[in-house]
Design a protein around this motif. Sequence first.
Motif, PDB file in Angstrom:
ATOM      1  N   GLU A  21       0.839  -1.202   0.000  1.00 37.47           N
ATOM      2  CA  GLU A  21       0.000   0.000   0.000  1.00 37.47           C
ATOM      3  C   GLU A  21       0.871   1.249   0.000  1.00 37.47           C
ATOM      4  O   GLU A  21       0.457   2.302  -0.496  1.00 37.47           O
ATOM      5  N   ILE A  22       2.062   1.129   0.582  1.00 41.03           N
ATOM      6  CA  ILE A  22       3.008   2.242   0.655  1.00 41.03           C
ATOM      7  C   ILE A  22       4.344   1.742   0.131  1.00 41.03           C
ATOM      8  O   ILE A  22       4.835   0.700   0.569  1.00 41.03           O
ATOM      9  N   LEU A  23       4.924   2.460  -0.805  1.00 41.16           N
ATOM     10  CA  LEU A  23       6.219   2.089  -1.369  1.00 41.16           C
ATOM     11  C   LEU A  23       7.215   3.207  -1.074  1.00 41.16           C
ATOM     12  O   LEU A  23       6.971   4.375  -1.396  1.00 41.16           O
ATOM     13  N   ILE A  24       8.335   2.830  -0.443  1.00 38.01           N
ATOM     14  CA  ILE A  24       9.367   3.808  -0.093  1.00 38.01           C
ATOM     15  C   ILE A  24      10.597   3.534  -0.938  1.00 38.01           C
ATOM     16  O   ILE A  24      11.210   2.463  -0.849  1.00 38.01           O
ATOM     17  N   LEU A  25      10.941   4.487  -1.791  1.00 40.11           N
ATOM     18  CA  LEU A  25      12.128   4.396  -2.636  1.00 40.11           C
ATOM     19  C   LEU A  25      13.155   5.394  -2.112  1.00 40.11           C
ATOM     20  O   LEU A  25      13.104   6.582  -2.425  1.00 40.11           O
ATOM     21  N   ASP A  26      14.059   4.895  -1.285  1.00 40.30           N
ATOM     22  CA  ASP A  26      15.018   5.775  -0.617  1.00 40.30           C
ATOM     23  C   ASP A  26      16.271   5.927  -1.474  1.00 40.30           C
ATOM     24  O   ASP A  26      17.234   5.175  -1.328  1.00 40.30           O
ATOM     25  N   ASP A  27      16.226   6.907  -2.372  1.00 38.87           N
ATOM     26  CA  ASP A  27      17.342   7.158  -3.280  1.00 38.87           C
ATOM     27  C   ASP A  27      17.741   5.867  -3.987  1.00 38.87           C
ATOM     28  O   ASP A  27      18.917   5.596  -4.216  1.00 38.87           O
ATOM     29  N   VAL A  57       3.541   6.442  -2.893  1.00 42.48           N
ATOM     30  CA  VAL A  57       4.980   6.272  -3.119  1.00 42.48           C
ATOM     31  C   VAL A  57       5.747   7.443  -2.514  1.00 42.48           C
ATOM     32  O   VAL A  57       5.414   8.612  -2.762  1.00 42.48           O
ATOM     33  N   PHE A  58       6.759   7.116  -1.713  1.00 46.25           N
ATOM     34  CA  PHE A  58       7.722   8.110  -1.224  1.00 46.25           C
ATOM     35  C   PHE A  58       8.988   7.955  -2.065  1.00 46.25           C
ATOM     36  O   PHE A  58       9.591   6.879  -2.093  1.00 46.25           O
TER      37      PHE A  58
END
Length: 599
Positions: A510-516, A542-543
Amino acid sequence: MKKLLPFFKPYKVQSVLGPLFKLLEATFELLVPVIVSLIVDRGLGERAADFTYPDANRGYIVRMSLVLVAFGVVGLVCAVTAQYFAAKAAAGVSAEVRGALFSKLQSLSYSDLDGLGTATMLTRMTGDVNQLQSGINMALRLFLRSPFIVFGAMIVAFTIDVPSAGVFAGAIALLSVAVFAVMLVCMPLYKRSQEKLDAVTLSARENLAGARVLRAFCKEEDERRLFSERNGALTASQKFVGRLGALTNPLTYVILNLAVILLLRVGALRVDSDRLTQGNVIALYNLMTQILVELIKLANLIVTVSRAAACGSRIESVLSMNSSLELFPEGGKEGGRVETNAVETTASEEPPLVRFDGVSMRYKGGGANALTDISFTVKRGETVGVIGGTGSGKTTLVNLVPHFYDVTEGSVRVDGKDVRAYDPETLRARIGVVPQRAVLFKGSIRENLRWGKGDATDEELMAAARVAQAEQVILGKGGLDAEVEQGGRNFSGGQRQRLTIARALVRKPEILILDDSASALDYATDAALRHALASLPDAPAVFVVSQRTSAVRGADKIVVLDEGRAVGIGTHEQLLQTCPVYKEIYDSQYKDDGEGAAS
């Protein structure tokens, strides 16, 4: 060592039988000098002037010799059996402890792991557990046996001759003082020595992990010097405590040999006065020899157990740790909300999936906040860009969503519920995280992608790979069964990033975190990835954390961070007009190409 006792429960039978068989063996050993005494006094009789024994009872000697052989055989069987049970218990307990340590490390928060350090954790699970295993093995075999023989020999000596037995009592008292004095001094020194081992492990690990960087900057000689210093400190510490531990053996020999000399003098005088037989003197000498041998073993045991106890206390310090993450009880408090800074929604609007309410966060031991007074909301399907300079708090911000760290003030909410009120596994099952460093594990590509969803089919895996632009990577390597080497070193940086994005997408979060996580991708692949994410039927929130404005300019909302504060929140066009920090970042990247360069 109390926390380690429960690990003996599955091996309590072996832990009892090992010492029990050793005591049985020791009992037969204590009877040997008595049998020898009987052979001398009754079997040989009186010695004649020509040094012969005319009254020798050969049948009695043969019978007693067979008894000695039987004692030897039974003692051997008992010793082998005891060794088997002691080894099984020691190996089993160490395996349980190692498993518990690994589980404990998995349960600790990021803050706890940061505080422990990788080198310390590795030393605990390898060197410390191995030392503990050696200590348990020796303790089960000798901890009861050696004192039993020492005090048993003294008791047998008292039954033979009380004045001679006084020599035994005095020698044992002196030896006890010497051995335990050395033990009390050595235990804290062993602990400090193991701490120096942490530094050596850290140095070796850093050099192995950063070998390419070291050679690129020609720092090999500096690192050799640093390792030599740490290794020298460890060696000096081990030599010092080793010398102290080595004092136990010579002290034991000196005291016991003096006791033997005194015993022979007392025994000779009492034989001369017909108060003691020659066989009794031989028995007393043999008993004293047994004490000498056992006290040498006991001295070595004390050194080993002291080292094991020091390692055990270090292991206990980890096992006694509890995760520092704050978790609210079911139905209990859900954390305060900072309403003055919160972004509210009206009844007609869709409720936000993620809400930051006046969030401030400070790392353990940190002097200043990493984040200060952050408030914004994210709806389902929205893309939020997080941008800022190095050290501005971008990674810290997104790490609060899956509750990797605790907020210091305010709250982070998912579906209106404070993340601290969720079970961590339940919360994180809804979130896909792609960290800055793309980490793959040894195995196959399929095994790595299934970290996202354990029962995922090959079709689901390839569907996620297509969105992550990793399909060609997989096909180029030979398919999902292609081998992944340790750390994914047989893949390029961009390939690893695409595979880690696919791994996160497999669980359909439900939440996708793309950290660099697209820093190693070219612009075309990065754009294709963002377009594929936006085209998903059930698109996640999406973050996107990045230092490139091109990666976040298409986001529904961009959060601009500067020294931990949100200095701007809005779209790309809005921030160019209202946020000097964002405009400065944008201009620094596109000042030569103008507006069209970013399109």
